[in-house]
Design a protein around this motif. Structure first.
Motif, mmCIF file in Angstrom:
data_model
loop_
_atom_site.group_PDB
_atom_site.id
_atom_site.type_symbol
_atom_site.label_atom_id
_atom_site.label_comp_id
_atom_site.label_asym_id
_atom_site.label_seq_id
_atom_site.Cartn_x
_atom_site.Cartn_y
_atom_site.Cartn_z
ATOM 1 N N ALA A 62 0.828 -1.212 0.000
ATOM 2 C CA ALA A 62 0.000 0.000 0.000
ATOM 3 C C ALA A 62 0.857 1.254 0.000
ATOM 4 O O ALA A 62 0.559 2.227 -0.713
ATOM 5 C CB ALA A 62 -0.938 -0.005 1.210
ATOM 6 N N ASP A 63 1.955 1.241 0.769
ATOM 7 C CA ASP A 63 2.846 2.402 0.811
ATOM 8 C C ASP A 63 3.466 2.646 -0.559
ATOM 9 O O ASP A 63 3.540 3.790 -1.023
ATOM 10 C CB ASP A 63 3.946 2.186 1.846
ATOM 11 C CG ASP A 63 3.414 2.241 3.271
ATOM 12 O OD1 ASP A 63 2.336 2.847 3.474
ATOM 13 O OD2 ASP A 63 4.070 1.681 4.164
ATOM 14 N N GLN A 65 2.342 1.674 -3.502
ATOM 15 C CA GLN A 65 1.323 2.117 -4.452
ATOM 16 C C GLN A 65 1.103 3.631 -4.329
ATOM 17 O O GLN A 65 1.000 4.335 -5.335
ATOM 18 C CB GLN A 65 0.006 1.373 -4.207
ATOM 19 C CG GLN A 65 0.032 -0.069 -4.676
ATOM 20 C CD GLN A 65 -1.232 -0.801 -4.306
ATOM 21 O OE1 GLN A 65 -1.728 -0.690 -3.187
ATOM 22 N NE2 GLN A 65 -1.770 -1.563 -5.239
ATOM 23 N N ARG A 66 1.049 4.100 -3.096
ATOM 24 C CA ARG A 66 0.830 5.527 -2.870
ATOM 25 C C ARG A 66 2.021 6.345 -3.376
ATOM 26 O O ARG A 66 1.854 7.344 -4.093
ATOM 27 C CB ARG A 66 0.605 5.799 -1.376
ATOM 28 C CG ARG A 66 0.277 7.266 -1.067
ATOM 29 C CD ARG A 66 0.078 7.514 0.402
ATOM 30 N NE ARG A 66 1.308 7.294 1.168
ATOM 31 C CZ ARG A 66 1.565 6.241 1.909
ATOM 32 N NH1 ARG A 66 0.682 5.259 2.000
ATOM 33 N NH2 ARG A 66 2.695 6.111 2.571
ATOM 34 N N GLY A 69 2.131 6.384 -7.215
ATOM 35 C CA GLY A 69 1.134 7.292 -7.775
ATOM 36 C C GLY A 69 1.545 8.744 -7.654
ATOM 37 O O GLY A 69 1.370 9.535 -8.591
ATOM 38 N N GLN A 70 2.119 9.100 -6.507
ATOM 39 C CA GLN A 70 2.588 10.474 -6.308
ATOM 40 C C GLN A 70 3.740 10.797 -7.247
ATOM 41 O O GLN A 70 3.802 11.893 -7.815
ATOM 42 C CB GLN A 70 3.023 10.660 -4.848
ATOM 43 C CG GLN A 70 1.879 10.589 -3.852
ATOM 44 C CD GLN A 70 2.360 10.554 -2.414
ATOM 45 O OE1 GLN A 70 3.533 10.294 -2.127
ATOM 46 N NE2 GLN A 70 1.452 10.795 -1.488
#
Length: 306
Positions: A62-63, A65-66, A69-70
């Motif tokens: 999850a980290d 992926q974030r 995306g950023q």
């Protein structure tokens, strides 16, 4: 694929599809953020590429992926480009993605003398034609990454200048650097990795090329090795280099050379200071696509460092 290594189990891969024109800088930025080794697959429609990183555990997914995306948003804004961008995951080895990954792999000129070719594309090619065969797996090393080419060229130069050396290949992955060393006259190569898939893949690829009598691969930690080697190559991530520096230096025999890559040029100064403190002497540097390689020498006792 008779005799191929088994499919990966329990792996988590983060896959980014993005414009090919920004694949290299995006991959470099990903590495700077700590993503580890990044593989690139080209040849998709509309000028797109895929970058793939294998995560050590699913808990960080999850980290990443974030963060990814950023990072994509920053690239789009800074370069004034629009998507398509996509970020997806592959948990435990998706068969469809694996098939597509292999389909888009191409033969790569990894050194002056040797072409690295997936067996599916060999079509009668053999080692006599300057071709090294490999069975693709999800271990690092398919010839498409700049650090693989940097290391392959350096390994070839050293082997041709000083044939018959005993090599240690740290982070052997698919065994590409071991194949290059053996094809260019190394007497033997011992490959180590933390991945069972990598060890199995490297052994299989050595057998494909007739090198199994001069190659061994193992999960053994460097701390358990006692024999010094005349030549070492390590294409591993920056944190791993920092953690293993003392062991790598210990395993380099007097008069031996260490080829080190897997890091960006921006980290070169920091690393050079580290290796100087380990008592090694810098022989030369090389670079490609923002990545760096350095060659280090252990001066025998009583010898002139020059």
């Amino acid at each position: 694929m008779a005799g191929a290594p088994g499919s990966p189990v329990g792996l988590t891969r983060l896959i980014v599809r993005l414009p090919s024109a920004v694949a290299e800088p995006f991959g470099a930025a990903w590495v700077e953020l700590g993503a580890g080794a990044v593989e690139r697959v080209d040849g998709f429609d509309d000028g797109l590429s895929e970058l793939v990183v294998t995560l050590e555990d699913a808990e960080t997914l999850a980290d990443w992926q974030r963060v990814t995306g950023q990072l994509a948003a920053v690239f789009c804004e800074e370069l004034g480009i629009e998507p398509p961008w996509s970020v997806k995951t592959d948990l435990g080895g998706d068969a469809h993605w694996q098939t597509r990954f292999i389909e888009y792999l191409q033969a790569e000129q990894v050194s002056e003398r040797w072409l690295l070719c997936p067996v599916e594309q060999a079509e009668g090619r053999g080692q006599a034609e300057g071709v090294l065969l490999f069975e693709p797996s999800f271990s690092f090393g398919v010839g498409s990454h700049a650090t693989t080419r940097l290391a392959s060229r350096a390994v070839e130069r050293l082997c041709l200048a000083d044939p018959g050396l005993r090599w240690l290949d740290v982070g052997t992955g698919n065994g590409v650097l071991a194949l290059v060393a053996l094809a260019n006259g190394a007497s033997s190569v011992f490959g180590v990795d933390i991945s069972e898939l990598a060890v199995s893949s490297a052994r299989h690829n050595a057998t494909l090329n007739g090198f199994d009598d001069r190659f061994e691969a193992s999960l053994v930690p460097l701390a358990e090795l006692t024999e010094a080697f005349e030549a070492l190559v390590a294409n591993v991530e920056l944190p791993t280099q920092l953690a293993l520096a003392a062991e790598l230096a210990r395993l380099l025999a007097p008069g031996g050379q260490l080829l080190l890559t897997g890091y960006l040029e921006s980290a070169a100064s920091e690393l050079e200071q580290l290796w100087l403190t380990q008592g090694l002497t810098l022989r030369y540097r090389d670079s490609e696509q923002s990545y760096a390689l350095s060659c280090w020498f252990r001066v025998p006792a009583g010898s002139d460092p020059k």
